[in-house]
Design a protein around this motif. Structure first.
Motif, PDB file in Angstrom:
ATOM      1  N   UNK A  66      -3.156  17.172  -0.111  1.00  0.00           N
ATOM      2  CA  UNK A  66      -3.786  18.047  -0.849  1.00  0.00           C
ATOM      3  C   UNK A  66      -3.164  18.119  -2.151  1.00  0.00           C
ATOM      4  N   UNK A  67      -3.726  18.459  -3.548  1.00  0.00           N
ATOM      5  CA  UNK A  67      -3.071  18.822  -4.626  1.00  0.00           C
ATOM      6  C   UNK A  67      -3.462  20.059  -5.334  1.00  0.00           C
ATOM      7  N   UNK A  94       4.101  10.135  -9.592  1.00  0.00           N
ATOM      8  CA  UNK A  94       3.522  10.337 -10.701  1.00  0.00           C
ATOM      9  C   UNK A  94       3.015  11.560 -10.968  1.00  0.00           C
ATOM     10  N   UNK A  95       2.350  12.041  -9.898  1.00  0.00           N
ATOM     11  CA  UNK A  95       1.413  13.392  -9.721  1.00  0.00           C
ATOM     12  C   UNK A  95       2.515  14.558  -9.687  1.00  0.00           C
ATOM     13  N   UNK A 103       2.743   1.639  -3.252  1.00  0.00           N
ATOM     14  CA  UNK A 103       1.750   2.046  -4.509  1.00  0.00           C
ATOM     15  C   UNK A 103       1.354   3.613  -4.178  1.00  0.00           C
ATOM     16  N   UNK A 104       1.213   4.014  -2.926  1.00  0.00           N
ATOM     17  CA  UNK A 104       0.869   5.453  -2.546  1.00  0.00           C
ATOM     18  C   UNK A 104       2.151   6.281  -3.224  1.00  0.00           C
ATOM     19  N   UNK A 149       4.541  16.413   0.037  1.00  0.00           N
ATOM     20  CA  UNK A 149       4.237  15.067   0.611  1.00  0.00           C
ATOM     21  C   UNK A 149       5.591  14.233   0.315  1.00  0.00           C
ATOM     22  N   UNK A 198       1.941  18.889  -4.143  1.00  0.00           N
ATOM     23  CA  UNK A 198       1.434  17.494  -3.718  1.00  0.00           C
ATOM     24  C   UNK A 198       1.669  17.931  -2.406  1.00  0.00           C
ATOM     25  N   UNK A 203       4.158  15.468 -12.792  1.00  0.00           N
ATOM     26  CA  UNK A 203       3.313  16.337 -13.894  1.00  0.00           C
ATOM     27  C   UNK A 203       2.961  17.827 -13.391  1.00  0.00           C
ATOM     28  N   UNK A 204       2.702  17.819 -11.902  1.00  0.00           N
ATOM     29  CA  UNK A 204       2.115  19.099 -11.686  1.00  0.00           C
ATOM     30  C   UNK A 204       3.430  19.699 -10.725  1.00  0.00           C
ATOM     31  N   UNK A 244       2.085   6.686  -6.653  1.00  0.00           N
ATOM     32  CA  UNK A 244       1.195   7.688  -7.091  1.00  0.00           C
ATOM     33  C   UNK A 244       1.996   9.151  -6.948  1.00  0.00           C
ATOM     34  N   UNK A 268       0.815  -1.320   0.084  1.00  0.00           N
ATOM     35  CA  UNK A 268      -0.171  -0.154  -0.040  1.00  0.00           C
ATOM     36  C   UNK A 268       0.889   1.193   0.164  1.00  0.00           C
TER      37      UNK A 268
END
Lengths: 444, 201
Positions: free
Chosen positions: B74-75, A303-304, A296-297, A333, A313, A307-308, A300, A293
């Motif tokens: 938070x994104x 990946x996020x 996987x987090x 994060x 994040x 991009x941003x 994620x 878990x």
């Protein structure tokens, strides 16, 4: 000499603070460069390098030619240096700091006999005492009987003397090179297909991850440089939410960046490096769903973040302040761990918070009626006030109006709002009607 | 050959406020953020809240329900495209329990359907906090949420009405939920019972 004394002697003296960190970095890079002359090069104090050139000099045509080559290259680079070659480390140290030169093999004692005793790597008090006794030069010191010297000045002096003359061994202790996390690949023919680049990247990643695993490190940032035929370079950089050395998961993150690369007439070299790494000891994998878990987090978040942006994040962490805006902070994060919030106590806090919005047409204290966001509200219940004082040690422009009295206002229209009143702020003129009341949050 | 149903261990009927998992839902109205936070307590796992970078109204840590802050991310993407991409990517990820998003524009049918498919792949629930009347027809349910003035000082009433439901009936409920824990109770409307009366013996 103290700076004040130096200024008194020469008033026009131009001074600059020493930048020790930069100097150390420059010396370290010089040390790397100097490894072209010897396999073992160590930094010697803050201002010197020590190289063991045993069996190397003949490659340059002799010791004098080696020294000449070194000086010529450093002169071209704009560095002024003195260097010395001697049979022992102590002799080379002493000579390099007092003129430089070469001491021929077997002539160690003659080579150093004019040097001052302070060049012997002994403390200042011992050197002073030796000079006071008339032993100001090494030649005179070497000629002395050893037993009385040892009795008077302790074993340290005799040890240094032995090291100078080669009676005691003193190897050059070159520090271990820090591991280098970078691999490259040169291609016989230029490539231009995305799948080819990804295939090459997979091979590079395998090699890089093997190096990372060998040193128990994980990458936090990866940079792929693609050298084109026309000498242009394209770069793809990815970040990772936590140290990682799994080639497949890393390759997936490169896909978008590689997709945007302009290959031009083709790519003929690739270089993959990990500029930021973190220690990552081996651990047992697949131990239960909790680890999967977390994996996987983290994937994620990677990946996020790629991009941003990793600074978008965010995670909330409690902060130690009564000021609502600063009672928590938003941290990236990828670079933080979740922190448990201390249990609630005291007055309740709203679910959402926003910058203060003044209300208009407020009447009464607390306001029985007011308008906010072009809506008319009538107070049903009011809880408060809760007085929060600004932090005097922190000049916050939003809190220059002074104290705030916070109220929880339940309205007849439904919304439960968090209003505050600033009693210390000067009242606005009456027609504007907003008697220093602002809304800052909404309760559940 | 069909297996007999185990009538003794039938799953209990879900209460009306449960969101169907692996689907994307919508909430509108002034109380939509409260509704979203209420739903976070009913979904274990990480909670992702995607909101535009310029949105001033943000969750406050010390006002959040218990245990939420450790699993909340938070994104704050800059553009609407990035926002939708983040939502889709988060819905596809298995460890995420609930994705809350605040899109600024109307979701097209394509975008809404893409999000539904992503939610089905990742078995993740999505909740879009939309502005009034900006709903997408691909949504599974649409809720209208508004805070309601309470009759007594110790209750915090919300009026949540289900305006659209692809599989099920519509309805509206007045809920007393104080915002700190998962406990809530349904408030019967005046003159009506929330549960059927005990049969007379």
């Amino acid at each position: 000499m103290a700076l004040a004394d130096a200024r008194a002697i020469c008033p026009d003296l131009s001074t600059r603070p020493a930048d020790l960190a930069h100097e150390a970095a420059a010396l370290a890079s010089l040390r790397r460069w100097a490894s072209r002359y010897a396999p073992m090069v160590a930094s010697d104090g803050t201002d010197g390098l020590m190289a063991d050139i045993t069996g190397v000099a003949h490659l340059f045509g002799g010791e004098a030619e080696l020294q000449g080559d070194l000086h010529a290259r450093l002169d071209r680079a704009g560095l002024s240096v003195t260097s010395a070659i001697a049979g022992t480390r102590g002799a080379a140290y002493a000579l390099a700091r007092h003129g430089g030169g070469i001491i021929a093999d077997g002539a160690l004692a003659q080579g150093v006999d004019r040097l001052p005793v302070s060049s012997l790597r002994i403390d200042h008090a011992t050197a002073e005492a030796l000079t006071r006794m008339g032993l100001s030069q090494l030649g005179a010191l070497i000629a002395q009987p050893r037993a009385p010297l040892a009795r008077r000045f302790g074993p340290a002096l005799v040890l240094r003397l032995d090291q100078l003359l080669g009676h005691q061994p003193e190897p050059v202790a070159a520090g271990a090179e820090p591991p280098h996390f970078g691999v490259r690949m040169t291609l016989p023919d230029p490539i231009g297909l995305q799948s080819d680049v990804m295939a090459g990247l997979a091979r590079l990643l395998d090699r890089l991850c093997a190096t990372l695993a060998q040193h128990h490190h994980g990458a936090r940032r990866l940079r792929l440089e693609l050298h084109r035929v026309d000498h242009a370079t394209a770069q793809v950089e990815i970040g990772l939410a936590r140290p990682m050395r799994d080639p497949l998961r890393m390759a997936a993150l490169f896909a978008k960046g590689v997709d945007e690369v302009d290959a031009g007439f083709g790519i003929d070299a690739m270089r993959l490096s990990a500029p930021i790494t973190e220690p990552m000891p081996p651990e047992q994998i697949g131990s239960g769903p909790a680890v999967r878990h977390e994996d996987a987090l983290a994937d994620l978040v990677s990946r996020l973040g790629n991009r941003i942006g990793f600074d978008r994040v965010l995670r909330m962490q409690p902060a130690d302040s009564k000021i609502p805006e600063r009672s928590f902070q938003l941290v990236a994060a990828a670079w933080s761990e979740p922190v448990a919030v201390p249990p609630r106590h005291g007055p309740t806090r709203p679910l959402t918070l926003f910058p203060p919005e003044p209300v208009s047409h407020a009447s009464g204290h607390p306001p029985a009626q007011f308008r906010w966001r072009r809506m008319r509200f009538t107070t049903l219940r009011a809880h408060g006030p809760e007085r929060i004082a600004p932090e005097w040690w922190f000049d916050d422009p939003a809190w220059r109006t002074g104290l705030r009295d916070y109220w929880r206002i339940e309205t007849r229209e439904g919304p439960r709002l968090w209003l505050f009143h600033t009693p210390q702020a000067p009242d606005w003129p009456a027609p504007a009607g907003a008697q220093n009341w602002c809304v800052q949050g909404e309760f559940a | 050959m069909t297996t007999l149903r185990d009538l003794a261990h039938r799953p209990p009927p879900a209460d009306p406020l449960t969101l169907t998992t692996a689907r994307v839902h919508e909430a509108e109205g002034p109380g939509r953020r409260s509704f979203a936070l209420f739903q976070t307590l009913r979904h274990p796992g990480a909670v992702l809240w995607v909101l535009p970078a310029h949105e001033p109204q943000r969750p406050m840590l010390r006002g959040l329900p218990e245990g939420l802050s450790e699993r909340l991310l938070l994104l704050t993407p800059k553009s609407e495209t990035d926002l939708l991409w983040c939502v889709e990517e988060a819905l596809r990820a298995a460890p995420v329990g609930l994705v809350i998003a605040e899109p600024q524009q109307v979701l097209s049918l394509t975008a809404g359907r893409r999000l539904q498919l992503a939610a089905e792949v990742g078995r993740t629930t999505g909740l879009m906090l939309i502005r009034e009347g900006q709903g997408s027809s691909a949504t599974h349910t649409r809720w209208r949420c508004a805070p309601t003035p309470a009759t007594s000082a110790d209750s915090t009433l919300h009026h949540w009405s289900l305006n659209k439901n692809k599989k099920g009936t519509l309805g509206q409920w007045v809920v007393n939920w104080h915002g700190a824990s998962a406990a809530f109770n349904l408030v019967p409307e005046a003159g009506k019972r929330c549960q059927p009366a005990e049969p007379t013996r």
